[in-house]
Design an enzyme around this catalytic site. Sequence first.
Site, short mmCIF file in Angstrom:
data_model
loop_
_atom_site.label_atom_id
_atom_site.label_comp_id
_atom_site.label_asym_id
_atom_site.label_seq_id
_atom_site.Cartn_x
_atom_site.Cartn_y
_atom_site.Cartn_z
N THR A 49 56.59 -34.21 -7.66
CA THR A 49 56.23 -32.93 -7.04
C THR A 49 55.05 -33.07 -6.09
O THR A 49 54.99 -32.40 -5.05
CB THR A 49 55.88 -31.92 -8.16
OG1 THR A 49 57.04 -31.76 -8.97
CG2 THR A 49 55.48 -30.58 -7.60
N ASP A 117 62.39 -37.91 -7.78
CA ASP A 117 61.96 -37.09 -8.90
C ASP A 117 61.89 -38.07 -10.07
O ASP A 117 62.78 -38.92 -10.23
CB ASP A 117 63.03 -36.01 -9.15
CG ASP A 117 62.58 -35.04 -10.21
OD1 ASP A 117 62.42 -33.86 -9.87
OD2 ASP A 117 62.43 -35.44 -11.39
N SER A 118 60.84 -37.99 -10.87
CA SER A 118 60.66 -39.05 -11.87
C SER A 118 61.73 -39.03 -12.94
O SER A 118 61.85 -39.98 -13.72
CB SER A 118 59.27 -38.99 -12.48
OG SER A 118 59.15 -37.91 -13.35
N SER A 119 62.53 -37.99 -12.99
CA SER A 119 63.66 -37.99 -13.94
C SER A 119 64.63 -39.11 -13.59
O SER A 119 65.41 -39.56 -14.43
CB SER A 119 64.42 -36.67 -13.89
OG SER A 119 63.52 -35.61 -13.81
N THR A 149 55.74 -36.06 -12.76
CA THR A 149 55.11 -35.95 -14.08
C THR A 149 56.09 -36.12 -15.23
O THR A 149 55.69 -36.49 -16.33
CB THR A 149 54.44 -34.56 -14.23
OG1 THR A 149 55.41 -33.55 -13.99
CG2 THR A 149 53.28 -34.42 -13.27
N ASP A 150 57.39 -35.85 -14.96
CA ASP A 150 58.32 -35.80 -16.09
C ASP A 150 58.37 -37.09 -16.91
O ASP A 150 58.41 -37.05 -18.13
CB ASP A 150 59.73 -35.43 -15.60
CG ASP A 150 59.80 -33.97 -15.14
OD1 ASP A 150 58.88 -33.20 -15.50
OD2 ASP A 150 60.75 -33.60 -14.43
N1 ASN Z 1 60.34 -33.08 -11.70
C1 ASN Z 1 59.08 -33.55 -11.20
C2 ASN Z 1 59.03 -35.07 -11.41
O1 ASN Z 1 58.82 -35.53 -12.48
C3 ASN Z 1 57.96 -32.85 -11.94
C4 ASN Z 1 56.59 -33.05 -11.36
O2 ASN Z 1 56.29 -34.04 -10.74
N2 ASN Z 1 55.69 -32.14 -11.60
O3 ASN Z 1 59.26 -35.79 -10.47
#
Ligand code: ASN
Length: 630
Positions: A49, A117-119, A149-150
């Site tokens: 993000t 996206d870290s997912s 963050t994920d």
């Molecule tokens: N979906 C995002 C990620 O992990 C969430 C974030 O970065 N706040 O890439």
Amino acid sequence: MSRLLCGSHGNVVCATNNDGLNMESAKRSLTGLTNKPEGRVLVLYTGGTIGMMRNEQGVLVPIANAFVKNLRKYPQLYDREYAEKKFGAMGPLVLPVTATDNRRVVYNVLEYTNLCDSSNMTMDEWIRIANDIKESYEHFDGFVVLHGTDTLSYTASALSFMLEALGKIVILTGSQVPIFDTRSDGLDNFLASLVIAANYNIPEVCVFFGTNLMRGNRTSKASATSFEAFYSPNFSPLATANIKIEVDYRSIFRSCILEKFYVHASLNRNVGLLRLFPSITSELVKVFLQPPIEGVVLQTYGAGNVPTNREDIIAELRAATKRGVVIVNITQCATGCVSDAYEAGKLLYKNGVIPGFDMTPEAALTKLAYVLSKHEWDTETKRQMMQTNLRGELTAGRPPTMQDWDLVEAVARSLRLSSAAELQELGSILFPAMLNAAVIRRDIVKLESLQGYGADISQANADGRTALHIACCEGDIKVVRRLLKMGANVHIKDRFDRTPLTDAIEYDRHEIIKVLLQCGAHLHGDAVQIGERMCDAATAGNTKRLQSYLMAGADLSQKDVSGRTPLHFAALHNHTDAVKFLLDHGADPHCIDMLGQTATELAKAARASDAIRLLTSSGQNGVVKNAHAS
Ligand code: ASN
């Protein structure tokens, strides 16, 4: 995410310049020519993000090549005047200088292709990040990984194991709101991470979020909405960034192995996380434990308990451990540790399951992937390693005894100090002085007892000098080895930008240079400046110093600002030992200076007859021996 924006690692660095800036020129450009020394940080921008922007539909997406362009528009993130004057418009980014930080932050951004996206992160990306850090390791003081963050805690945990004998700081951060949005946590997270990475020697993989710098393998994502998105349930933060940045030096995990930094770049993917729940079926457990699975993190209840009345599940676990599957028990609770206090927990250990103490699920899983990929370890060693504290990821048994500030407290009492802040400050003044005194007296017992009293072995004095700096000047190899075994860091730069290696070179401590290099020390800074110092040594006929530089990995043909090499000066001043040494070790006699003159021509002009003879005989043979440092 599969390729680097700037191509191969030979030329990573500045994604600000989308053609890719050559590493050598980046290295050259990052020299400390200003009053305030510079701290150099490489930012690996992987996605998440933090760098996202809204597309036409208003949806958050990462946009290639936009991040750095935008950073340059923010005065908090880019001191245009300083940066352009020093590096040009497409050079590295520079933070505005602050009165409180010792170093001005100069940073380069390496933007990954396929920002993700870290997912979508996989173990392949963890390996890629680790390798990118390896490629640029010697050119930067610290690293910031911008990450979604994920799955950030998984990446941080994995990196903490893969980056072996890490001597520099690696900080993972991200944000809940994009950095370029009006109200965002991204700006603070990014700025604090940059400042910490450039100014503090905390040789760990960390996560920075909110106001906390946490040990990466102790973190988990705690909130999908709060700006305090991460927590470190079983270990207090390494540092807090409020008005002041306060580091808890006593909690830093320092590698005590005399080894150079390297990357363990493989992971075992046959691992999994199995969370028990009431009425879980034995069929599910059985299927989960089937080959090719090799390691399982079992999340049990409370202090590590399984139902004692479920022989069917226990039987499946027993059968799997007998087949060699490594099963690690951790708790489903957010905080606390597994123990064998209950019959329900003991049962597991009797059946071959091993305790994972207070590891987070992320740490336990990534540690399994790491440990199981170590082919040099047999199964018993792997089981032992899972229970051993490798990177500060677990607390097993009693914490090491510390004579909790006794010495400082005694002094504090006599000075009538009372608050924790005063005590902390007193420690930061007293300990470096006491450590340095012990080094000068070569008193290893005293050094060890000071560590017992809570001194951080790498704590610096007001000039930024550590016990290792002093020991390298003093020259007692035993003291140096002891300090390194106690975790002293080889990369710390003092106020004058000198590392312990700089001191060892300038005191010609050859044995010490060798052991520092063994621990990953390397020359730093501007090659031309190193060239100048070698030219000074050659002018003085100081062959020993030239040998010190050679041992430390310097290029003996390095030119100074006038284009002259050490050989030019040795020849000019007719220092035959130095001329011979330089020729014997590969110095190039054909190098010309800015006036187009070779070393021989200079020697002729100065009528340095012995030097001329040596130079012409080497030239006639056409051979310049390629010897190496011994
Ligand atoms: N979906 C995002 C990620 O992990 C969430 C974030 O970065 N706040 O890439």
